[in-house]
Design an enzyme around this catalytic site. Structure first.
Site, PDB file in Angstrom:
ATOM      1  N   PHE A 175       0.804  -1.221   0.000  1.00 38.80           N
ATOM      2  CA  PHE A 175       0.000   0.000   0.000  1.00 38.80           C
ATOM      3  C   PHE A 175       0.835   1.267   0.000  1.00 38.80           C
ATOM      4  O   PHE A 175       0.339   2.339  -0.346  1.00 38.80           O
ATOM      5  CB  PHE A 175      -0.927   0.028   1.233  1.00 38.80           C
ATOM      6  CG  PHE A 175      -0.201   0.303   2.523  1.00 38.80           C
ATOM      7  CD1 PHE A 175       0.085   1.602   2.925  1.00 38.80           C
ATOM      8  CD2 PHE A 175       0.209  -0.732   3.345  1.00 38.80           C
ATOM      9  CE1 PHE A 175       0.771   1.863   4.107  1.00 38.80           C
ATOM     10  CE2 PHE A 175       0.889  -0.489   4.531  1.00 38.80           C
ATOM     11  CZ  PHE A 175       1.172   0.811   4.911  1.00 38.80           C
ATOM     12  N   LYS A 199      -1.339  -7.649  -9.033  1.00 34.73           N
ATOM     13  CA  LYS A 199      -2.272  -7.503  -7.922  1.00 34.73           C
ATOM     14  C   LYS A 199      -1.814  -6.334  -7.056  1.00 34.73           C
ATOM     15  O   LYS A 199      -0.928  -6.473  -6.217  1.00 34.73           O
ATOM     16  CB  LYS A 199      -2.354  -8.776  -7.063  1.00 34.73           C
ATOM     17  CG  LYS A 199      -3.565  -8.739  -6.099  1.00 34.73           C
ATOM     18  CD  LYS A 199      -3.425  -9.638  -4.919  1.00 34.73           C
ATOM     19  CE  LYS A 199      -2.739  -8.981  -3.751  1.00 34.73           C
ATOM     20  NZ  LYS A 199      -3.469  -7.813  -3.162  1.00 34.73           N
ATOM     21  N   ARG A 203      -5.911  -1.865  -0.628  1.00 34.29           N
ATOM     22  CA  ARG A 203      -6.176  -0.604   0.058  1.00 34.29           C
ATOM     23  C   ARG A 203      -6.026   0.598  -0.864  1.00 34.29           C
ATOM     24  O   ARG A 203      -6.600   1.656  -0.586  1.00 34.29           O
ATOM     25  CB  ARG A 203      -5.217  -0.450   1.247  1.00 34.29           C
ATOM     26  CG  ARG A 203      -5.411  -1.487   2.337  1.00 34.29           C
ATOM     27  CD  ARG A 203      -4.331  -1.325   3.394  1.00 34.29           C
ATOM     28  NE  ARG A 203      -4.526  -2.235   4.502  1.00 34.29           N
ATOM     29  CZ  ARG A 203      -3.703  -2.346   5.543  1.00 34.29           C
ATOM     30  NH1 ARG A 203      -2.629  -1.571   5.589  1.00 34.29           N
ATOM     31  NH2 ARG A 203      -3.941  -3.196   6.520  1.00 34.29           N
ATOM     32  N   SER A 252       5.459  -6.889   3.818  1.00 34.45           N
ATOM     33  CA  SER A 252       5.914  -7.270   5.151  1.00 34.45           C
ATOM     34  C   SER A 252       6.698  -8.571   5.127  1.00 34.45           C
ATOM     35  O   SER A 252       6.590  -9.367   4.196  1.00 34.45           O
ATOM     36  CB  SER A 252       4.714  -7.429   6.085  1.00 34.45           C
ATOM     37  OG  SER A 252       3.965  -8.588   5.732  1.00 34.45           O
ATOM     38  N   CYS A 307       9.785   1.480   3.370  1.00 30.69           N
ATOM     39  CA  CYS A 307      10.699   0.412   3.774  1.00 30.69           C
ATOM     40  C   CYS A 307      12.126   0.919   3.866  1.00 30.69           C
ATOM     41  O   CYS A 307      12.995   0.248   4.428  1.00 30.69           O
ATOM     42  CB  CYS A 307      10.615  -0.773   2.812  1.00 30.69           C
ATOM     43  SG  CYS A 307      11.169  -0.394   1.140  1.00 30.69           S
TER      44      CYS A 307
END
Length: 525
Positions: A175, A199, A203, A252, A307
């Site tokens: 997101f 994909k 969100r 994540s 990140c």
């Protein structure tokens, strides 16, 4: 010729609601993009899309059905043969047109990002721009995809290699960068001759849908890019479907480890970019003004939802005395909705993300750290229901504290202290993550020692967020990455292609052999 083709589409604009269909005047629904058409999903399961600044529902996105996902991958499979055989010059032309269309629509793309993700408009434009740079780099495919040749390895014999596409590839995006990270994925895959199943994060799907429309307008044939939506079922589908040969993932650690393991077990190539704990080492000889500004921007920009956010500072020696000045700079950042003028820090993506960040801040207090700047419970006038956390600085942090061990993913800077550079390097190398780090110093010998001894994949010297430009590759390491080859640059080309090696002999004399050769060919004797 290329310039003419680019100019022919230079004035084209795409409406903000591309890829959406309104069930009512207030809440549009996001479509699927299958075989060149924006398709209304027949799913009975839908997810709400929220504006993080208000938590109002701005749209709905479907969990694609099994039949819809099969239709998307089948479309990719059908398109692969013709697309992979399409001239590399033609593929290059598509992406030359595409980069121009992205430039022309950068503000519209940024508005979609801010609406769904929450980051400031200026930061959203930067999100698009960094993805655009990857698209621009794909236009060098005629050089990037070259094979190798070694003539005359023995008499009249040559060996050469081709780089060829894999087939259907897939991308699963997070997101936090609705434009940049999808643009790390499908342009690189497609320009190499693969077809692509994308994909985006459920969100923030709006930007990806507009990017799909722009690619179609740039001339990409139907079926070369398909877009599905969903959560776990869609991820499992991508990991399991035999037609999909490679998966790119950013997100994540929990999801990334799962996708890497499941996809690899099914024989797929997987590149998985995951979590981070990025340290900024501040030496006492550093340029103080520049360093403090860099720390504040890198820690709190994008509300810390990067990140590569510089979420941990290690102050070495006398640099610990800079803490009060660091706090003062952070206090002056303006927290507001991303579309408001002058906003520096927008909201977090969801109430759950906000609550998790607040909990990690509290854990630091309970474990003995010092809360120098507390951004919890901040209220933004006119946006009282937003997911806001203000800039937060926690000092006296030790490596056993939860706020240090976990990636916070919010506007929180944790501060450790070290007496020497060696101590700082030891702290970083003991941390499992290896995404990025930075050192701030005016001493070249110190910088060289740091870059050689620290075990992190991407290092900045007086550069707080050292994300490489696309002529290089994104090279996070250790627990921040799973896979053999990284994103974009040369490694990206390697990931999306396979090597075919040809050894060919054309004798100068008569090619007819008088008797069969039954011994092992030695090629060089």
């Amino acid at each position: 010729m290329a310039a003419t083709l680019v100019r022919s589409l230079a004035k084209k604009r795409v409406p903000l609601q591309v890829g959406r269909m309104c069930y009512s005047s207030s809440v549009p629904t996001t479509k699927l993009f299958i075989d060149g058409k924006f398709v209304e999903s027949k799913s009975s399961e839908w997810l709400d899309i929220h504006n993080p600044a208000t938590n109002e529902v701005t749209g709905r996105v479907p969990k694609a059905t099994q039949e819809e996902m099969l239709a998307a991958v089948d479309s990719c499979s059908r398109a692969f043969h013709s697309w992979s055989e399409t001239s590399i010059l033609t593929r290059q032309q598509v992406f030359l047109r595409y980069q121009q269309l992205i430039k022309d629509n950068i503000k519209e793309l940024a508005k979609l990002i801010t609406l769904e993700q929450g980051k400031t408009l200026a930061d959203a434009e930067g999100d698009v721009f960094r993805g655009l740079q990857v698209v621009e780099h794909t236009c060098s495919i005629t050089s990037l995809m070259m094979g190798e040749t070694l003539p005359s390895i023995t008499k009249d014999m040559d060996t050469y290699t081709f780089r060829l596409p894999l087939g259907v590839c897939a991308g699963i995006a997070p997101f936090n960068f609705p434009a940049m990270i999808p643009l790390w994925m499908f342009p690189m895959g497609m320009v190499c001759g693969n077809t692509y199943l994308m994909k985006p994060s459920e969100r923030v799907p709006g930007c990806a849908m507009m990017l799909a429309k722009l690619l179609q307008d740039a001339g990409a044939p139907d079926g070369t890019l398909n877009v599905i939506h969903g959560q776990h079922d869609a991820v499992n589908f991508i990991c399991d479907h035999p037609a999909i040969k490679a998966i790119s993932f950013v997100g994540s650690n929990q999801a990334g480890e799962y996708i890497y393991e499941r996809g690899s077990k099914n024989g797929k190539r997987v590149q998985s970019n995951m979590g981070a704990k990025n340290h900024g080492v501040v030496m006492p000889d550093a340029n103080k003004e520049n360093t403090l500004n860099q720390l504040v921007g890198a820690a709190f920009g994008a509300a810390g939802q990067r990140c590569m956010a510089l979420s941990t500072a290690i102050l070495v020696g006398e640099a610990r005395n800079w803490l009060p000045d660091l706090v003062e700079r952070a206090k002056h950042l303006r927290v507001n909705a991303g579309d408001q003028p002058g906003a520096d820090v927008g909201p977090l993506i969801s109430p759950q993300a906000r609550d998790r960040v607040n909990q990690l801040i509290q854990s630091g207090v309970e474990e003995g750290a010092t809360l120098l700047l507390d951004g919890r419970n901040i209220k933004v006038k006119g946006y009282e229901n937003g997911n806001f956390v203000g800039p937060t600085i926690i000092s006296s942090v030790t490596t056993d504290m939860q706020c240090y061990r976990e990636e916070i993913f919010g506007p929180v800077l944790v501060v450790l202290e070290a007496d020497t550079l060696d101590e700082a390097i030891k702290i970083i190398n003991k941390n499992p993550y290896g995404n990025g780090t930075a050192i701030f110093t005016t001493n070249g010998a110190v910088a060289r020692k740091y870059t050689h001894e620290v075990d992190v994949g991407q290092i900045g010297v007086n550069v707080p967020i050292p994300v490489p430009l696309p002529m290089f590759s994104f090279t996070g390491s250790r627990a921040s990455f799973r896979g053999d080859t990284n994103f974009y640059g040369k490694q990206g080309i390697q990931f999306y292609t396979q090597i075919k090696t040809i050894t060919s002999q054309w004798k100068a004399e008569d090619a007819t052999l008088k008797s069969p050769a039954v011994t092992m060919p030695t090629m060089g004797r």
